[in-house]
Scaffold this motif. Structure first.
Motif, PDB file in Angstrom:
ATOM      1  N   THR A   2       0.678  -1.251  -0.011  1.00  0.00           N
ATOM      2  CA  THR A   2       0.106   0.086  -0.046  1.00  0.00           C
ATOM      3  C   THR A   2       0.972   1.152  -0.022  1.00  0.00           C
ATOM      4  O   THR A   2       1.649   1.414   0.862  1.00  0.00           O
ATOM      5  N   ARG A 168       1.722   6.295  -8.226  1.00  0.00           N
ATOM      6  CA  ARG A 168       1.642   5.221  -7.045  1.00  0.00           C
ATOM      7  C   ARG A 168       1.981   3.759  -7.786  1.00  0.00           C
ATOM      8  O   ARG A 168       2.150   3.589  -8.774  1.00  0.00           O
ATOM      9  N   ARG A 170       1.085  -0.339  -7.685  1.00  0.00           N
ATOM     10  CA  ARG A 170      -0.015  -1.360  -7.454  1.00  0.00           C
ATOM     11  C   ARG A 170       0.383  -2.654  -7.636  1.00  0.00           C
ATOM     12  O   ARG A 170       1.392  -2.888  -8.653  1.00  0.00           O
ATOM     13  N   ASP A 172       0.812  -6.642  -8.590  1.00  0.00           N
ATOM     14  CA  ASP A 172       0.596  -7.249  -9.763  1.00  0.00           C
ATOM     15  C   ASP A 172       0.933  -8.910  -9.402  1.00  0.00           C
ATOM     16  O   ASP A 172       1.602  -9.306 -10.048  1.00  0.00           O
ATOM     17  N   GLN A 182       5.414  -5.218  -8.444  1.00  0.00           N
ATOM     18  CA  GLN A 182       4.779  -3.955  -8.189  1.00  0.00           C
ATOM     19  C   GLN A 182       4.840  -3.157  -9.700  1.00  0.00           C
ATOM     20  O   GLN A 182       5.910  -2.743  -9.915  1.00  0.00           O
ATOM     21  N   THR A 185       1.935   3.302 -11.708  1.00  0.00           N
ATOM     22  CA  THR A 185       0.877   3.818 -12.483  1.00  0.00           C
ATOM     23  C   THR A 185       0.442   5.118 -11.985  1.00  0.00           C
ATOM     24  O   THR A 185       1.090   5.624 -11.231  1.00  0.00           O
ATOM     25  N   ASP A 189      -4.635   4.855 -12.964  1.00  0.00           N
ATOM     26  CA  ASP A 189      -4.440   3.626 -13.039  1.00  0.00           C
ATOM     27  C   ASP A 189      -3.811   3.120 -14.192  1.00  0.00           C
ATOM     28  O   ASP A 189      -3.798   1.952 -14.643  1.00  0.00           O
ATOM     29  N   GLN A 191      -0.807   2.103 -16.579  1.00  0.00           N
ATOM     30  CA  GLN A 191       0.432   1.616 -16.614  1.00  0.00           C
ATOM     31  C   GLN A 191       1.595   2.249 -16.886  1.00  0.00           C
ATOM     32  O   GLN A 191       1.463   2.419 -18.293  1.00  0.00           O
TER      33      GLN A 191
END
Length: 249
Positions: A2, A168, A170, A172, A182, A185, A189, A191
């Protein structure tokens, strides 16, 4: 993982005095950490990780066989790494330095820290290894991996990014190479590439994270230099590069 986005009062300085030397495994396609390259008091140093020396099938890096007996020091950069500094004889040198946000007189460690020392078809990569204590602020840059595998529309988004724009991480988990991978993005969101695998543990040890664009480039620079990201935060209680896995010979 996170990523908690917070506003830090000022941008922490990026100082490249130590880099993590990694090698890509031809079987797994993952990079593994093998040692540290350092620069302090006008001296360069290299040391292998003990766990790398104990690995079955260990082979020393070219020109660094003597380091199996302990850290090496030199007044000049070791040839294996010196040949990875963007040469003044290359016609695209200025284009590459501009893509990395570096001046023409950038020091070798600065160039290696931002370019990650990669060459076409090579398996060695240098990554940031900041020597920062628990609770201290830390900042480093990294080039996102795997841009060539992104949809063309996502690659096009990189060109429109601006320095300082927030990004940030995200998770994977469906990644075939590494389920801990990771993605990086934007806040829509889209990529933009992957965090280099050896930095996953490092990033997980950083609190109060702020991930942003340091430099974004068009396709003329090649896939590897498309996006230079910047991570800032504070070192958590786990610390960075602490423990038996990071002991050097």
């Amino acid at each position: 993982m996170t990523s908690t986005v917070v506003e830090l009062p000022t941008r922490a300085p990026v100082v490249a005095t130590r880099l993590l030397v990694t090698v890509r495994d031809p079987g797994t396609r993952q990079y593994r950490s093998v040692g540290f390259l350092g620069h302090e008091n006008d001296r360069f140093s290299f040391a292998y990780l003990r766990r790398e020396l104990a690995r079955d099938g260990f082979r020393p890096l070219p020109g660094l066989a003597r380091a199996v007996d302990g850290p090496l020091q030199s007044a000049s950069l070791f040839p294996l790494f010196a040949e990875r500094v963007i040469s003044s004889r290359r016609p695209d040198r200025q284009l590459s330095l501009d893509a990395l946000g570096l001046p023409a007189d950038a020091a070798p460690m600065q160039v290696l820290a931002r370019s990650q020392g990669q060459r076409v078809g090579d398996t060695i990569e240098l990554l940031p290894a900041p020597a920062v204590g628990i609770g201290e602020r830390v900042a480093f840059t990294f080039l996102t991996h795997g841009v060539r595998y992104l949809p063309e529309s996502d690659q096009d988004r990189i060109t429109t990014l601006v320095p300082g724009e927030p990004l940030r991480f995200r998770a994977d988990p469906a990644n075939e190479v590494n389920p801990r991978a990771q993605l990086v993005t934007d806040f829509g969101d889209i990529q933009l590439g992957w965090l280099p695998d050896p930095l996953i543990d490092v990033v997980e040890a950083i609190d109060e994270q702020r991930l942003s664009v340091e430099r974004a480039n068009g396709p003329d620079v090649g896939f590897h230099f498309r996006l230079l990201a910047r991570l800032e935060g504070r070192v958590g209680e786990r610390g960075l590069f602490i423990g038996s896995d990071w002991e050097t010979a």
